[in-house]
Design a protein around this motif. Structure first.
Motif, short mmCIF file in Angstrom:
data_model
loop_
_atom_site.label_atom_id
_atom_site.label_comp_id
_atom_site.label_asym_id
_atom_site.label_seq_id
_atom_site.Cartn_x
_atom_site.Cartn_y
_atom_site.Cartn_z
N HIS A 99 0.83 -1.20 0.00
CA HIS A 99 0.00 0.00 0.00
C HIS A 99 0.87 1.25 0.00
CE1 HIS A 99 -3.16 2.85 0.94
NE2 HIS A 99 -2.45 3.26 1.99
N GLY A 100 1.88 1.27 0.86
CA GLY A 100 2.78 2.42 0.92
C GLY A 100 3.47 2.67 -0.41
N ALA A 101 3.90 1.59 -1.06
CA ALA A 101 4.57 1.74 -2.35
C ALA A 101 3.63 2.28 -3.41
CB ALA A 101 5.15 0.40 -2.79
N SER A 102 2.38 1.77 -3.43
CA SER A 102 1.42 2.22 -4.43
C SER A 102 1.09 3.70 -4.26
CB SER A 102 0.14 1.38 -4.32
OG SER A 102 -0.81 1.79 -5.28
N VAL A 103 0.88 4.12 -3.02
CA VAL A 103 0.58 5.53 -2.76
C VAL A 103 1.77 6.40 -3.10
CG1 VAL A 103 -0.01 7.20 -0.98
CG2 VAL A 103 -1.15 4.99 -1.02
N THR A 146 8.01 -3.56 -7.49
CA THR A 146 6.86 -4.32 -8.01
C THR A 146 5.78 -3.36 -8.50
OG1 THR A 146 7.28 -6.06 -6.38
CG2 THR A 146 5.12 -6.05 -7.43
N ILE A 147 5.50 -2.34 -7.70
CA ILE A 147 4.48 -1.35 -8.07
C ILE A 147 4.97 -0.50 -9.24
CG2 ILE A 147 2.99 0.49 -7.21
CD1 ILE A 147 2.57 -2.27 -5.91
N LEU A 148 6.26 -0.18 -9.26
CA LEU A 148 6.81 0.58 -10.38
C LEU A 148 6.59 -0.16 -11.69
CD1 LEU A 148 8.50 2.94 -11.54
CD2 LEU A 148 10.56 1.61 -10.98
N ALA A 149 6.85 -1.46 -11.69
CA ALA A 149 6.63 -2.25 -12.91
C ALA A 149 5.17 -2.21 -13.33
CB ALA A 149 7.09 -3.69 -12.68
N ASP A 150 4.25 -2.30 -12.37
CA ASP A 150 2.82 -2.23 -12.70
C ASP A 150 2.46 -0.89 -13.33
OD1 ASP A 150 2.48 -4.76 -11.67
OD2 ASP A 150 1.73 -4.07 -9.72
N HIS A 151 2.98 0.19 -12.76
CA HIS A 151 2.70 1.53 -13.29
C HIS A 151 3.28 1.69 -14.69
CE1 HIS A 151 1.16 4.03 -9.75
NE2 HIS A 151 1.21 2.80 -9.30
N PRO A 157 4.42 -4.66 -21.86
CA PRO A 157 4.63 -5.53 -20.69
C PRO A 157 5.83 -5.06 -19.86
CG PRO A 157 4.33 -6.83 -22.69
CD PRO A 157 4.51 -5.41 -23.13
N ALA A 158 5.65 -5.01 -18.54
CA ALA A 158 6.73 -4.63 -17.63
C ALA A 158 6.67 -5.55 -16.42
CB ALA A 158 6.61 -3.16 -17.22
N HIS A 159 7.83 -5.95 -15.92
CA HIS A 159 7.91 -6.94 -14.86
C HIS A 159 8.98 -6.55 -13.85
CE1 HIS A 159 6.14 -9.50 -18.11
NE2 HIS A 159 7.10 -8.94 -18.84
N GLU A 160 8.78 -6.89 -12.60
CA GLU A 160 9.89 -6.92 -11.66
C GLU A 160 10.68 -8.18 -11.97
OE1 GLU A 160 10.36 -6.00 -7.01
OE2 GLU A 160 9.27 -7.87 -7.44
N ALA A 161 11.98 -8.05 -12.14
CA ALA A 161 12.81 -9.18 -12.57
C ALA A 161 12.81 -10.29 -11.53
CB ALA A 161 14.24 -8.69 -12.83
N GLU A 162 12.81 -11.52 -12.01
CA GLU A 162 12.95 -12.70 -11.17
C GLU A 162 14.14 -13.51 -11.65
OE1 GLU A 162 9.34 -14.92 -11.19
OE2 GLU A 162 8.09 -13.21 -10.62
N VAL A 197 9.80 -4.81 -20.54
CA VAL A 197 10.62 -4.03 -19.61
C VAL A 197 10.83 -4.85 -18.35
CG1 VAL A 197 10.80 -1.88 -18.29
CG2 VAL A 197 9.62 -1.89 -20.51
N TYR A 198 12.07 -4.90 -17.87
CA TYR A 198 12.42 -5.66 -16.67
C TYR A 198 13.08 -4.72 -15.66
CZ TYR A 198 11.51 -9.53 -19.83
OH TYR A 198 10.91 -10.37 -20.72
N ILE A 199 12.54 -4.68 -14.42
CA ILE A 199 13.01 -3.78 -13.38
C ILE A 199 13.77 -4.58 -12.33
CG2 ILE A 199 12.35 -2.00 -11.71
CD1 ILE A 199 11.39 -1.32 -14.46
N ALA A 200 14.97 -4.13 -11.97
CA ALA A 200 15.71 -4.77 -10.89
C ALA A 200 14.91 -4.69 -9.60
CB ALA A 200 17.07 -4.09 -10.70
N PRO A 201 14.76 -5.80 -8.88
CA PRO A 201 13.99 -5.74 -7.62
C PRO A 201 14.69 -4.85 -6.59
CG PRO A 201 14.41 -8.02 -8.32
CD PRO A 201 15.27 -7.14 -9.16
N GLY A 202 13.91 -4.15 -5.80
CA GLY A 202 14.49 -3.33 -4.75
C GLY A 202 15.33 -4.18 -3.81
N GLY A 203 16.54 -3.72 -3.52
CA GLY A 203 17.41 -4.43 -2.60
C GLY A 203 18.18 -5.57 -3.20
#
Length: 375
Positions: free
Chosen positions: A105-109, A227-232, A240-245, A255-261
């Protein structure tokens, strides 16, 4: 404390020099006290006002001259997301740093707040930070306040400040340009930090619809936020955009986003790319760092790698960019005027690694031209 929730007294306006003038907006008095100490102890800023909710924060701007606001999200009466547009309307040019819990929720807001004009965000640890275990938060808070203070003092239309800046009296170096690759890009790799989410939204929205190569992004953000950044990005960029796994295969146009941390790097072959997500040690105090992504792109794609360095403080990605250019790839840096902070792009420009230095809105057109011209 007054009825409005303010915990400060009016102070005379100060010249635009010295530490940034900061207001803290948080319903926890303990949090306000700790953040005040952490911001002031190393000269990053001077806390001139505090407020317990968004309504009190708006009232405070009528009394105090403030350059940076650290704004909590969940507060009574008026929350941070509701207060944000009121604060920006009351004082144009105000730099707002959203302080959010590390929750979905915090990330989405927070991402909504960035779209509404917040300059940057910082994730508050869920527990323990008030007991002295939040050293990463403490360091990051001071660095972001210092950087945004410099942004607030920038004249409208003036170039973005650099972080770190050159010492006084240091002559400007001669800026050389690297030769661009003549090969068609086989992948786009992007590094970003402060101001990066909005820059990414804009870039992805402007990219041609027929981009047929994978796009890899390292954006300095905490876990959950990416995760929320990829959704946005998927919604606003219409691709298509994804948090990388770890082990995920890369697909053209995605689009592939490096996961936080966690770091993101690439393995395999140019036609069969596999994502590697790791917990290796931070680089430049960053995890994810831009360096692993750009280094691996250099090894995998060589002169088919197209690197983009967007707005961000510090110099993360410099060494990875050096390897990308050494391998024959092309590097483009966002220009100083369109950057929020010209630290990361400025570092590669100063090193002579950038083939082009472009306004944000021109970078997508450059990518489209490179892809079209080499078909």
């Amino acid at each position: 404390m007054s009825a409005s929730g303010l915990a400060s007294t009016p102070r005379p306006a100060a010249p635009a020099a010295g530490p940034a003038r900061v207001m803290l907006v948080d319903d926890s008095s303990v949090s306000r006290a700790l953040m005040t100490r952490w911001i002031e102890e190393n000269g990053a800023g001077q806390v001139v006002a505090t407020a317990a909710n968004g309504r009190a924060a708006v009232e405070a701007l009528a009394v105090h001259r403030v350059e940076v606001v650290v704004l909590d999200i969940e507060m009574p009466e008026v929350d941070g997301l509701t207060a944000l547009p009121r604060l920006l309307a009351a004082q144009p040019g105000l730099q707002v740093l959203m302080a959010s819990t590390l929750s979905q929720h915090g990330a989405s807001v927070t991402l909504q707040a960035l779209r509404l004009g917040a300059a940057d965000a910082i994730g508050k640890p869920r527990a323990g930070w008030a007991l002295g275990t939040g050293n990463d938060f403490r360091t990051e808070l001071a660095a972001k306040v210092r950087a945004l203070g410099a942004v607030a003092r920038r004249r409208p239309g003036a170039p973005a400040p650099e972080v770190p800046t050159l010492p006084p009296g240091t002559p400007e170096p001669t800026l050389n340009r690297a030769a661009p690759s003549t090969q068609r890009p086989r992948a786009i790799v992007i590094g970003a930090s402060t101001g990066g989410p909005n820059a990414l939204f804009r870039l992805v929205e402007l990219l041609p619809r027929d981009v047929d190569v994978p796009i890899f992004v390292t954006q300095h953000m905490p876990p959950t936020f990416t995760t929320i950044l990829a959704d946005h990005l998927a919604r606003h960029g219409r691709r298509p955009a994804h948090e990388a796994e770890d082990g995920m295969p890369a697909q053209p146009g995605h689009v592939y986003i490096a996961p936080g941390g966690r770091h993101l790097s690439l393995a395999g072959s140019p036609d069969h790319v596999r994502l590697i997500v790791s917990d290796e040690e931070p680089e430049n105090f960053c995890r994810p760092s831009v360096n692993p992504l750009m280094r691996s792109a250099a090894r995998l794609y060589g002169d088919g790698a197209l690197g983009i360095m967007l707005t961000g403080m510090g110099s993360d990605g410099l060494e990875g960019a050096r390897e990308l250019v050494r391998a024959g790839g092309t590097l483009v840096a966002q220009d100083q005027t369109s950057s929020v902070v010209w630290g990361m792009p400025g570092s590669v420009v100063r090193a002579g690694l950038a083939a082009e230095v472009l306004p944000l809105d021109d970078i997508a057109a450059f990518i489209g031209q490179k892809l079209k011209a080499a078909r």
